[in-house]
Motif scaffolding. Sequence first.
Motif, PDB file in Angstrom:
ATOM      1  N   GLN A 169       0.855  -1.177   0.000  1.00 29.94           N
ATOM      2  CA  GLN A 169       0.000   0.000   0.000  1.00 29.94           C
ATOM      3  C   GLN A 169       0.892   1.228   0.000  1.00 29.94           C
ATOM      4  O   GLN A 169       1.880   1.292   0.728  1.00 29.94           O
ATOM      5  CB  GLN A 169      -0.899  -0.009   1.228  1.00 29.94           C
ATOM      6  N   ASP A 170       0.548   2.205  -0.822  1.00 26.38           N
ATOM      7  CA  ASP A 170       1.361   3.415  -0.959  1.00 26.38           C
ATOM      8  C   ASP A 170       0.738   4.558  -0.162  1.00 26.38           C
ATOM      9  O   ASP A 170      -0.184   5.209  -0.632  1.00 26.38           O
ATOM     10  CB  ASP A 170       1.483   3.802  -2.434  1.00 26.38           C
TER      11      ASP A 170
ATOM     12  N   GLU B 242      -4.771   6.354   3.159  1.00 26.59           N
ATOM     13  CA  GLU B 242      -6.038   6.139   2.461  1.00 26.59           C
ATOM     14  C   GLU B 242      -6.396   7.420   1.703  1.00 26.59           C
ATOM     15  O   GLU B 242      -6.282   8.517   2.224  1.00 26.59           O
ATOM     16  CB  GLU B 242      -7.116   5.808   3.492  1.00 26.59           C
ATOM     17  N   ARG B 243      -6.804   7.271   0.448  1.00 25.89           N
ATOM     18  CA  ARG B 243      -7.183   8.421  -0.365  1.00 25.89           C
ATOM     19  C   ARG B 243      -8.687   8.437  -0.578  1.00 25.89           C
ATOM     20  O   ARG B 243      -9.399   7.554  -0.107  1.00 25.89           O
ATOM     21  CB  ARG B 243      -6.426   8.374  -1.693  1.00 25.89           C
TER      22      ARG B 243
ATOM     23  N   SER C 211      -7.259   2.970  -1.116  1.00 27.17           N
ATOM     24  CA  SER C 211      -5.803   2.920  -1.074  1.00 27.17           C
ATOM     25  C   SER C 211      -5.206   2.797  -2.470  1.00 27.17           C
ATOM     26  O   SER C 211      -5.777   2.152  -3.342  1.00 27.17           O
ATOM     27  CB  SER C 211      -5.339   1.696  -0.273  1.00 27.17           C
ATOM     28  N   GLU C 212      -4.038   3.404  -2.658  1.00 31.24           N
ATOM     29  CA  GLU C 212      -3.267   3.173  -3.864  1.00 31.24           C
ATOM     30  C   GLU C 212      -2.325   2.019  -3.563  1.00 31.24           C
ATOM     31  O   GLU C 212      -1.674   1.992  -2.522  1.00 31.24           O
ATOM     32  CB  GLU C 212      -2.466   4.408  -4.255  1.00 31.24           C
TER      33      GLU C 212
ATOM     34  N   TRP D 252       0.984   0.654 -10.616  1.00 34.46           N
ATOM     35  CA  TRP D 252       0.135   1.287  -9.617  1.00 34.46           C
ATOM     36  C   TRP D 252      -1.327   0.979  -9.910  1.00 34.46           C
ATOM     37  O   TRP D 252      -1.778   1.085 -11.052  1.00 34.46           O
ATOM     38  CB  TRP D 252       0.338   2.798  -9.624  1.00 34.46           C
ATOM     39  N   GLU D 253      -2.046   0.644  -8.848  1.00 37.07           N
ATOM     40  CA  GLU D 253      -3.481   0.336  -8.914  1.00 37.07           C
ATOM     41  C   GLU D 253      -4.226   1.360  -8.064  1.00 37.07           C
ATOM     42  O   GLU D 253      -4.044   1.436  -6.852  1.00 37.07           O
ATOM     43  CB  GLU D 253      -3.720  -1.076  -8.364  1.00 37.07           C
ATOM     44  N   TYR D 254      -5.029   2.185  -8.716  1.00 36.90           N
ATOM     45  CA  TYR D 254      -5.855   3.171  -8.001  1.00 36.90           C
ATOM     46  C   TYR D 254      -6.911   3.714  -8.940  1.00 36.90           C
ATOM     47  O   TYR D 254      -6.571   4.130 -10.046  1.00 36.90           O
ATOM     48  CB  TYR D 254      -5.010   4.333  -7.471  1.00 36.90           C
ATOM     49  N   PRO D 255      -8.173   3.700  -8.503  1.00 35.73           N
ATOM     50  CA  PRO D 255      -8.685   3.018  -7.310  1.00 35.73           C
ATOM     51  C   PRO D 255      -8.614   1.506  -7.473  1.00 35.73           C
ATOM     52  O   PRO D 255      -8.154   1.011  -8.505  1.00 35.73           O
ATOM     53  CB  PRO D 255     -10.133   3.496  -7.216  1.00 35.73           C
ATOM     54  N   SER D 256      -9.060   0.794  -6.488  1.00 33.36           N
ATOM     55  CA  SER D 256      -8.961  -0.662  -6.467  1.00 33.36           C
ATOM     56  C   SER D 256      -9.499  -1.280  -7.760  1.00 33.36           C
ATOM     57  O   SER D 256     -10.594  -0.972  -8.212  1.00 33.36           O
ATOM     58  CB  SER D 256      -9.746  -1.215  -5.274  1.00 33.36           C
TER      59      SER D 256
ATOM     60  N   SER E  47      -3.430   2.333 -13.037  1.00 33.90           N
ATOM     61  CA  SER E  47      -3.166   3.763 -12.960  1.00 33.90           C
ATOM     62  C   SER E  47      -1.921   4.160 -13.748  1.00 33.90           C
ATOM     63  O   SER E  47      -1.949   5.095 -14.543  1.00 33.90           O
ATOM     64  CB  SER E  47      -3.019   4.174 -11.494  1.00 33.90           C
TER      65      SER E  47
END
Length: 92
Positions: A34-35, A38-39, A43-44, A63-67, A71
């Motif tokens: 997790q980077d 919480e956004r 989480s990113e 990178w995965e954002y949002p779940s 990204s």
Amino acid sequence: MASIQSHQTAQIKVEHTGEVVEVTCSDLPWNSAQDGEEREMGSEVIHYAEFEFDGGTAAWEVWEYPSGCFSYSESNVEGGTLLRDFKFLFGP
């Protein structure tokens, strides 16, 4: 958290031999972290993997954002040239 997938292989040209090595995304040992905090949309998550070949190393960060959503990605190759990279997507 989704799983990393790609429908194509990556190709690396080994610097000292000229050999072209193919890497399959599903065969890589993917790790995740997790980077930061919480956004707004959760989480990113950063997924990362390394692949060693004769005379070098290739590394990927995704990178995965949002779940469940791709990204961004970065690739780094030492001891060779990345001829073709993965086109990443996420699956269940």
